[in-house]
Design a protein around this motif. Structure first.
Motif, mmCIF file in Angstrom:
data_model
loop_
_atom_site.group_PDB
_atom_site.id
_atom_site.type_symbol
_atom_site.label_atom_id
_atom_site.label_comp_id
_atom_site.label_asym_id
_atom_site.label_seq_id
_atom_site.Cartn_x
_atom_site.Cartn_y
_atom_site.Cartn_z
ATOM 1 N N GLY A 20 1.211 -1.588 -0.380
ATOM 2 C CA GLY A 20 -0.056 0.077 0.157
ATOM 3 C C GLY A 20 0.846 0.967 -0.338
ATOM 4 N N SER A 21 2.153 1.141 0.814
ATOM 5 C CA SER A 21 2.785 2.288 0.270
ATOM 6 C C SER A 21 3.639 2.373 -0.850
ATOM 7 N N ALA A 22 3.706 1.590 -1.262
ATOM 8 C CA ALA A 22 4.900 1.450 -1.872
ATOM 9 C C ALA A 22 3.759 2.054 -3.288
ATOM 10 N N VAL A 23 2.511 1.364 -3.884
ATOM 11 C CA VAL A 23 1.798 1.067 -4.582
ATOM 12 C C VAL A 23 1.226 2.955 -4.143
ATOM 13 N N GLY A 24 1.784 3.940 -5.554
ATOM 14 C CA GLY A 24 0.995 5.362 -5.670
ATOM 15 C C GLY A 24 0.964 5.953 -6.988
ATOM 16 N N ILE A 25 0.782 7.154 -6.824
ATOM 17 C CA ILE A 25 0.975 8.019 -8.005
ATOM 18 C C ILE A 25 1.987 7.662 -8.753
ATOM 19 N N GLY A 26 3.033 7.564 -8.509
ATOM 20 C CA GLY A 26 3.805 7.426 -9.399
ATOM 21 C C GLY A 26 4.059 5.809 -9.924
ATOM 22 N N ASN A 27 3.147 4.844 -9.358
ATOM 23 C CA ASN A 27 2.846 4.112 -10.281
ATOM 24 C C ASN A 27 1.777 4.090 -11.072
ATOM 25 N N LEU A 28 0.987 4.789 -10.800
ATOM 26 C CA LEU A 28 -0.126 4.683 -11.505
ATOM 27 C C LEU A 28 0.104 5.595 -13.454
ATOM 28 N N PHE A 104 3.995 17.417 0.280
ATOM 29 C CA PHE A 104 3.614 17.777 -0.999
ATOM 30 C C PHE A 104 3.017 16.527 -1.585
ATOM 31 N N TYR A 105 3.064 15.387 -1.171
ATOM 32 C CA TYR A 105 2.159 14.408 -1.494
ATOM 33 C C TYR A 105 1.202 14.780 -1.061
ATOM 34 N N MET A 106 1.119 14.763 -0.075
ATOM 35 C CA MET A 106 -0.748 15.494 0.973
ATOM 36 C C MET A 106 -1.403 16.381 -0.409
ATOM 37 N N PHE A 221 13.387 3.624 -7.025
ATOM 38 C CA PHE A 221 13.185 3.830 -4.904
ATOM 39 C C PHE A 221 12.152 5.295 -4.338
ATOM 40 N N PHE A 222 12.081 5.857 -5.286
ATOM 41 C CA PHE A 222 10.859 7.062 -4.688
ATOM 42 C C PHE A 222 9.274 4.978 -5.036
ATOM 43 N N SER A 223 9.318 4.936 -6.102
ATOM 44 C CA SER A 223 8.132 3.383 -6.162
ATOM 45 C C SER A 223 8.049 2.994 -4.663
ATOM 46 N N LEU A 224 9.497 2.356 -4.832
ATOM 47 C CA LEU A 224 9.800 1.226 -3.414
ATOM 48 C C LEU A 224 9.812 1.834 -2.181
ATOM 49 N N SER A 225 8.810 2.983 -2.144
ATOM 50 C CA SER A 225 8.940 4.021 -0.453
ATOM 51 C C SER A 225 10.153 3.944 -0.018
ATOM 52 N N LEU A 226 11.375 4.070 -0.866
ATOM 53 C CA LEU A 226 12.258 3.547 -0.136
ATOM 54 C C LEU A 226 13.636 5.196 0.605
ATOM 55 N N THR A 327 -3.459 5.183 1.063
ATOM 56 C CA THR A 327 -2.257 3.986 1.820
ATOM 57 C C THR A 327 -0.957 4.288 1.553
ATOM 58 N N SER A 328 -0.009 5.619 1.016
ATOM 59 C CA SER A 328 1.074 5.557 0.830
ATOM 60 C C SER A 328 1.428 7.039 2.031
ATOM 61 N N LEU A 329 -0.113 7.916 1.858
ATOM 62 C CA LEU A 329 0.250 8.543 3.739
ATOM 63 C C LEU A 329 0.601 8.319 3.952
ATOM 64 N N SER A 331 1.060 5.481 5.521
ATOM 65 C CA SER A 331 3.190 5.313 5.503
ATOM 66 C C SER A 331 3.115 5.872 6.032
ATOM 67 N N ILE A 332 4.214 6.991 4.748
ATOM 68 C CA ILE A 332 4.768 8.122 5.071
ATOM 69 C C ILE A 332 4.442 9.001 6.321
ATOM 70 N N LEU A 333 3.459 9.308 7.078
ATOM 71 C CA LEU A 333 2.573 10.314 8.418
ATOM 72 C C LEU A 333 3.012 8.582 9.458
HETATM 73 N N1 PHE Z 1 5.654 4.230 -3.466
HETATM 74 C C1 PHE Z 1 4.768 6.179 -3.443
HETATM 75 C C2 PHE Z 1 4.890 6.477 -4.996
HETATM 76 O O1 PHE Z 1 5.289 5.707 -6.059
HETATM 77 C C3 PHE Z 1 5.571 7.242 -3.271
HETATM 78 C C4 PHE Z 1 5.411 6.998 -1.464
HETATM 79 C C5 PHE Z 1 4.904 6.564 -0.799
HETATM 80 C C6 PHE Z 1 5.205 8.980 -1.577
HETATM 81 C C7 PHE Z 1 4.874 6.965 0.244
HETATM 82 C C8 PHE Z 1 4.452 8.969 0.040
HETATM 83 C C9 PHE Z 1 4.569 8.239 0.676
HETATM 84 O O2 PHE Z 1 3.492 7.151 -5.316
#
Ligand code: PHE
Length: 462
Positions: A20-28, A104-106, A221-226, A327-329, A331-333
């Motif tokens: 849930g954290s990893a799959v985000g706007i970056g993936n879609l 910024f994700y918010m 890197f971003f996509s896997l929430s690293l 779900t990403s938000l 995890s990051i919060l």
């Molecule tokens: N992995 C998220 C994405 O691909 C990135 C992300 C994860 C951003 C968690 C914020 C918090 O969009």
């Protein structure tokens, strides 16, 4: 006696939460468009190699570190390096980074929620107007959507790890997978859809250069929430007997599979609407793709499936994107929240109240930096063109600090905590691990070329 640390109830709970954290706007959106512009199948191959050979080792290191320390990133560095003050700063950076990225994700999540709202309420034609996004971002309506998103995120976080984060992921992630598959089937049934597949999948190695390679690594890197402290924190909620290695691999696989599948929706949709699209003319920015481009794709479907049909398709798309974002938000919060609970020794409720206020204030500043409040729009200290607060946060934390955090993890594991400790941590729940090829690879790469590559990316962006 301190309370027992909240834990994921099962391996699958952890996997869904981390996915849930990893799959985000970056993936879609980000991934499919980047692939199409940068060599199609050639980009896909490079991306997959980066995930397997660079990201998975860093991922295992983060998760192992967190489970060993049983703390937030702040406490993790501290407790595994008690006499070395310098490492505390790495822990601090691993908490500040997610906090700033959350801001910024918010902003983007709130916009998505607004677009979802307008799709459901029958205003797709308004969203599809090319001028609309510019008005939307400078409108007071933002505040209402911000309140709604803040409530949703905090309700999930208030439930804690098992009753909040895990429960939400177990419900939302399957829903996301189903909606994605439905949209793919629908889009592929449109005329000319196959053209998009061609640009997406057929490799063109002539497009690959240094900046494409750098971009593919940053994206992975971003996509896997690293580098955001998320996997350290989630690792600390992982049970001692569960298998980190298999779970980590599955999270990486799920994230990559969703990104790949999203391409089967995004590109065919673009080409179905306009078979003459020049892939190079697609915007680099996921943000403008989501808000300026997609509504036009959906409204163009009106001729095929009618206004209601087009609105339903748009609603599914924005709901899908909203779930991916929320779900990403969450995890990051959770990272700064866990750190505040730990340091200030206060309840989750109080920590969330404090965090909620801080994030909301900063989100309002970032969200009003597109002209609404002129003072927030014109930073020129590092760029030739004026940058908004939103851009500054994005440039500094996404492009620069993420690889730095990854580099610090590698150095910490290699030269302070020691690789043999990582090995023994990963062997819990997977006793055969230290003798596997993967373990040998991780031991070799984490102290040699992975930190070198991350250092190169960091220096390159600075
Ligand atoms: N992995 C998220 C994405 O691909 C990135 C992300 C994860 C951003 C968690 C914020 C918090 O969009």
């Amino acid at each position: 006696m301190s309370e027992q640390r909240d834990q994921f109830s099962s391996k699958i709970g952890f996997i869904l939460a981390a996915a849930g954290s990893a799959v985000g706007i970056g993936n879609l959106v980000g991934f499919p468009v980047a692939a199409t512009k940068n060599g199609g199948g050639a980009f896909l191959i490079i991306y997959a190699l980066f995930v397997a050979f660079i990201c998975v080792p860093v991922m295992l290191a983060e998760m192992g570190l967190g489970r060993r320390a049983q703390k937030s990133p702040l406490g993790s560095y501290k407790s595994l390096a008690p006499n070395n003050k310098g490492w505390h700063l790495a822990g601090l950076l691993a908490v500040i980074t997610p906090f700033m990225i959350a801001v910024f994700y918010m902003v983007i999540t709130v916009w998505i929620f607004g677009y979802l709202w307008h799709s459901v309420t029958g205003n797709l034609d308004m969203l599809a107007d090319a001028e609309y996004f510019g008005q939307f971002v400078n409108d007071y309506g933002f505040v209402g959507f911000l309140i709604a998103v803040t409530i949703i995120v905090n309700v999930i976080l208030l439930g804690g790890v098992r009753q909040g984060i895990e429960k939400a992921a177990k419900f939302l992630m399957p829903a996301l997978f189903i909606m994605l598959i439905l949209l793919v089937i629908f889009v592929l049934s449109l005329d000319n859809a196959v053209l998009g597949l061609e640009f997406y999948l057929v490799p063109d190695f002539s497009k690959i250069d240094g900046s494409v390679i750098n971009g593919a690594l940053s994206q992975a890197f971003f996509s896997l929430s690293l580098g955001m402290g998320i996997l350290i924190t989630y690792g600390s909620y992982f049970s001692r007997n569960d298998d980190i290695v298999t779970s980590g691999k599955l999270v990486a696989l799920t994230d990559t599979a969703v990104a790949f599948t999203a391409g089967l929706m995004t590109l065919p949709a673009i080409f179905a609407i306009n078979p003459n699209t020049n892939p190079n003319s697609l915007s680099d920015s996921s943000v403008s793709m989501i808000f300026s481009f997609f509504p036009q794709i959906f409204i163009a479907l009106e001729g095929v499936v009618g206004y209601v049909g087009a609105s339903i398709a748009a609603t599914i798309f924005f709901l899908l994107t909203f779930i991916a974002a929320i779900t990403s938000l969450v995890s990051i919060l959770e990272v700064p929240t866990a750190a505040v609970i730990e340091r200030a020794k206060i309840s989750r409720k109080k920590a969330l109240l404090f965090m909620g206020i801080a994030v909301t204030v900063l989100t309002l500043i970032a969200a009003t930096s597109f002209g609404f409040v002129p003072a927030f729009t014109e930073f020129t200290f590092y760029a030739d063109t004026p940058k908004s607060v939103f851009d500054v946060i994005y440039d500094v934390f996404y492009d620069t600090i993420l690889p730095l955090n990854g580099l610090l993890i590698c150095l910490f594991v290699s030269f302070h905590w020691r690789r043999k400790n990582l090995d023994s941590e990963l062997a819990e729940g997977n006793p055969g691990y230290p003798n596997t090829l993967l373990a040998k690879y991780v031991r070799l790469s984490i102290c040699t070329f992975i930190p070198l590559i991350l250092a190169a990316v960091f220096i390159n962006t600075v």
